[in-house]
Design an enzyme around this catalytic site. Structure first.
Site, PDB file in Angstrom:
ATOM      1  N   TYR A 158       0.853  -1.198   0.000  1.00  0.00           N
ATOM      2  CA  TYR A 158       0.000   0.000   0.000  1.00  0.00           C
ATOM      3  C   TYR A 158       0.892   1.252   0.000  1.00  0.00           C
ATOM      4  O   TYR A 158       2.117   1.146  -0.086  1.00  0.00           O
ATOM      5  CB  TYR A 158      -0.989  -0.072   1.169  1.00  0.00           C
ATOM      6  CG  TYR A 158      -1.913  -1.269   1.028  1.00  0.00           C
ATOM      7  CD1 TYR A 158      -2.883  -1.299   0.026  1.00  0.00           C
ATOM      8  CD2 TYR A 158      -1.777  -2.391   1.837  1.00  0.00           C
ATOM      9  CE1 TYR A 158      -3.711  -2.410  -0.149  1.00  0.00           C
ATOM     10  CE2 TYR A 158      -2.604  -3.504   1.667  1.00  0.00           C
ATOM     11  CZ  TYR A 158      -3.566  -3.512   0.674  1.00  0.00           C
ATOM     12  OH  TYR A 158      -4.371  -4.611   0.495  1.00  0.00           O
ATOM     13  N   GLY A 291      -3.125 -13.890  12.783  1.00  0.00           N
ATOM     14  CA  GLY A 291      -4.292 -13.458  12.011  1.00  0.00           C
ATOM     15  C   GLY A 291      -5.348 -14.534  11.861  1.00  0.00           C
ATOM     16  O   GLY A 291      -6.303 -14.616  12.653  1.00  0.00           O
TER      17      GLY A 291
HETATM   18  C1  LIG Z   1      -8.635 -12.051   5.380  1.00  0.00           C
HETATM   19  C2  LIG Z   1      -7.336 -11.321   5.564  1.00  0.00           C
HETATM   20  C3  LIG Z   1      -7.342  -9.944   5.676  1.00  0.00           C
HETATM   21  C4  LIG Z   1      -6.155  -9.239   5.918  1.00  0.00           C
HETATM   22  N1  LIG Z   1      -6.204  -7.887   6.101  1.00  0.00           N
HETATM   23  C5  LIG Z   1      -5.101  -7.201   6.492  1.00  0.00           C
HETATM   24  C6  LIG Z   1      -5.171  -5.829   6.830  1.00  0.00           C
HETATM   25  O1  LIG Z   1      -6.244  -5.217   6.837  1.00  0.00           O
HETATM   26  N2  LIG Z   1      -4.019  -5.214   7.173  1.00  0.00           N
HETATM   27  C7  LIG Z   1      -2.811  -5.861   7.202  1.00  0.00           C
HETATM   28  O2  LIG Z   1      -1.784  -5.250   7.523  1.00  0.00           O
HETATM   29  N3  LIG Z   1      -2.725  -7.185   6.912  1.00  0.00           N
HETATM   30  C8  LIG Z   1      -3.830  -7.864   6.575  1.00  0.00           C
HETATM   31  N4  LIG Z   1      -3.763  -9.215   6.327  1.00  0.00           N
HETATM   32  C9  LIG Z   1      -2.510  -9.930   6.619  1.00  0.00           C
HETATM   33  C10 LIG Z   1      -2.560 -10.501   8.051  1.00  0.00           C
HETATM   34  O3  LIG Z   1      -2.471  -9.463   9.015  1.00  0.00           O
HETATM   35  C11 LIG Z   1      -1.393 -11.478   8.311  1.00  0.00           C
HETATM   36  O4  LIG Z   1      -0.194 -10.832   8.006  1.00  0.00           O
HETATM   37  C12 LIG Z   1      -1.505 -12.741   7.477  1.00  0.00           C
HETATM   38  O5  LIG Z   1      -2.815 -13.285   7.517  1.00  0.00           O
HETATM   39  C13 LIG Z   1      -0.504 -13.823   7.951  1.00  0.00           C
HETATM   40  O6  LIG Z   1      -0.693 -14.106   9.317  1.00  0.00           O
HETATM   41  P1  LIG Z   1      -1.540 -15.386   9.830  1.00  0.00           P
HETATM   42  O7  LIG Z   1      -0.868 -16.591   9.235  1.00  0.00           O
HETATM   43  O8  LIG Z   1      -1.432 -15.320  11.321  1.00  0.00           O
HETATM   44  O9  LIG Z   1      -2.927 -15.227   9.317  1.00  0.00           O
HETATM   45  C14 LIG Z   1      -4.931  -9.938   6.023  1.00  0.00           C
HETATM   46  C15 LIG Z   1      -4.919 -11.332   5.866  1.00  0.00           C
HETATM   47  C16 LIG Z   1      -6.101 -12.015   5.665  1.00  0.00           C
HETATM   48  C17 LIG Z   1      -6.072 -13.521   5.587  1.00  0.00           C
END
Ligand SMILES: Cc1cc2nc3c(=O)[nH]c(=O)nc-3n(C[C@H](O)[C@H](O)[C@H](O)COP(=O)(O)O)c2cc1C
Length: 341
Positions: A158, A291
């Site tokens: 972004y 996440g």
């Molecule tokens: C559905 C979804 C929405 C996400 N939205 C954001 C967001 O709004 N801002 C952001 O910095 N990362 C966003 N991410 C990235 C997550 O914060 C995170 O980095 C990613 O899911 C990997 O971590 P996890 O394996 O714990 O899910 C999003 C990821 C997913 C799956």
């Protein structure tokens, strides 16, 4: 809890009533970082129904969310976002802007279907102070709404990440060229927000070397060194780094930052709770952000404590409207109740 865009806000960017329930359900996270939230109308536009925090109406709903999370004993930061070249005018209603007129080779899911992202207009130097002010004003609104702080979204391709990149940022003014120049906009925003609400209420998220959103960076360590060296004296609450901890860059970035370091292992990797626990025990990280497991398990912490099985996240409902896949993931107690019924 890592920031997660869920596309359940109203079309005008006001979070929904469901969001109040969703976040309150997850209050045991310790610290919830909200979904990415636009600092102005023009900062929105990567996905439909994503929230903002730039009107009184937005602020009033965030206040309800803060109150609900606090009532459950949690803390919460709002993630502040400008989408840059990832925006589509059919979603934002405004033109797409970026450091340089270089399009991301990707599509947006607009209300009238999937469309390629446009070539953005390169921001003029004299427009950048207004963007800094939008982050400052949004941070003020977040704190006035009762939130514990804000996280500046400098990750995932972004606007702020775009400025950091030597590929996507081709500017010849004070915001392009050298590492110090490319780090300037993010640094100015962190400084302005820290000045507005206090450094202890400010986090910064970065994804060094991350390739999400068609992002490319050649000199990853140099540009983040410039950014982190500049903001280090502020003493912000934390640095939140989305990175593969087995990558060489992890060690380099970790070595630069002596403050609170939050790790998120990124979307390509399944969360390994044992690995995160070891990192925390060794002192390699101060905290982990999680996440998808939180998305699917409102009571994630309770489940981890007792070693219970986790609900699997349903990818099909990540960004769909309504309660399904949002506020209806069962807690362990609910699963056991339905098993014994
Ligand atoms: C559905 C979804 C929405 C996400 N939205 C954001 C967001 O709004 N801002 C952001 O910095 N990362 C966003 N991410 C990235 C997550 O914060 C995170 O980095 C990613 O899911 C990997 O971590 P996890 O394996 O714990 O899910 C999003 C990821 C997913 C799956």
């Amino acid at each position: 809890m890592a920031p997660l865009t869920r596309s359940r806000a109203h079309a005008d960017g006001t979070p929904s009533d469901l969001a109040v329930r969703y976040y309150a359900q997850r209050a045991a996270a310790g610290l919830i970082i909200s979904e990415a939230t636009a600092v102005s109308a023009g900062a929105n536009g990567a996905y439909v129904n994503t929230p903002g925090i730039h009107t009184d109406g937005h602020q009033a709903k965030w206040a309800q969310i803060a109150e609900a999370v606090h009532a459950e004993g949690g803390s919460m930061f709002v993630q502040l976002w400008h989408v840059g070249r990832m925006g589509h005018p059919d979603i934002s209603g405004t033109e797409t802007v970026a450091p340089s007129a270089i399009a991301a080779n990707m599509s947006a899911h607009t209300p009238s279907g999937k469309k390629p992202l446009p070539v953005p207009r390169a921001l003029r130097t004299d427009e950048l102070p207004a963007i800094v002010d939008q982050f400052r004003a949004a941070a003020r609104r977040a704190v006035d709404a009762g939130m514990d702080g804000v996280e500046i979204h400098g990750a995932n391709g972004y606007l702020l990440h775009e400025f950091q990149s030597d590929v996507v940022n081709q500017r010849t003014d004070a915001y392009g060229g050298s590492s110090e120049n490319r780090a300037r906009l993010t640094a100015e925003i962190v400084e302005a927000v820290a000045d507005e609400i206090g450094a202890g209420r400010v986090g910064l998220r970065i994804s060094p070397g991350g390739t999400a959103a068609d992002m490319r960076e050649n000199d990853v360590v140099g540009v983040y060194q410039a950014l982190l060296d500049r903001i280090a004296p502020l003493g912000i609450a934390y640095l939140h780094v989305l990175i593969d901890p087995t990558a060489e860059t992890f060690g380099a970035i970790r070595a630069i930052w002596s403050g609170t370091f939050v790790l998120n292992t990124g979307r390509e990797i399944d969360t390994d709770f044992c690995q995160l626990e070891s990192f925390a025990e060794w002192g390699a990280i101060s905290a982990a952000a999680v996440g998808r497991p939180f998305l699917a398990n409102p009571d994630l912490i309770d489940r981890l404590i007792v070693g219970a099985e986790l609900n699997e996240p349903d990818v099909a409902t990540f960004y769909t409207p309504g309660p399904v896949g949002y506020v209806d993931y069962p807690t362990l107690a609910e699963v056991e109740e339905s098993r014994s019924a």
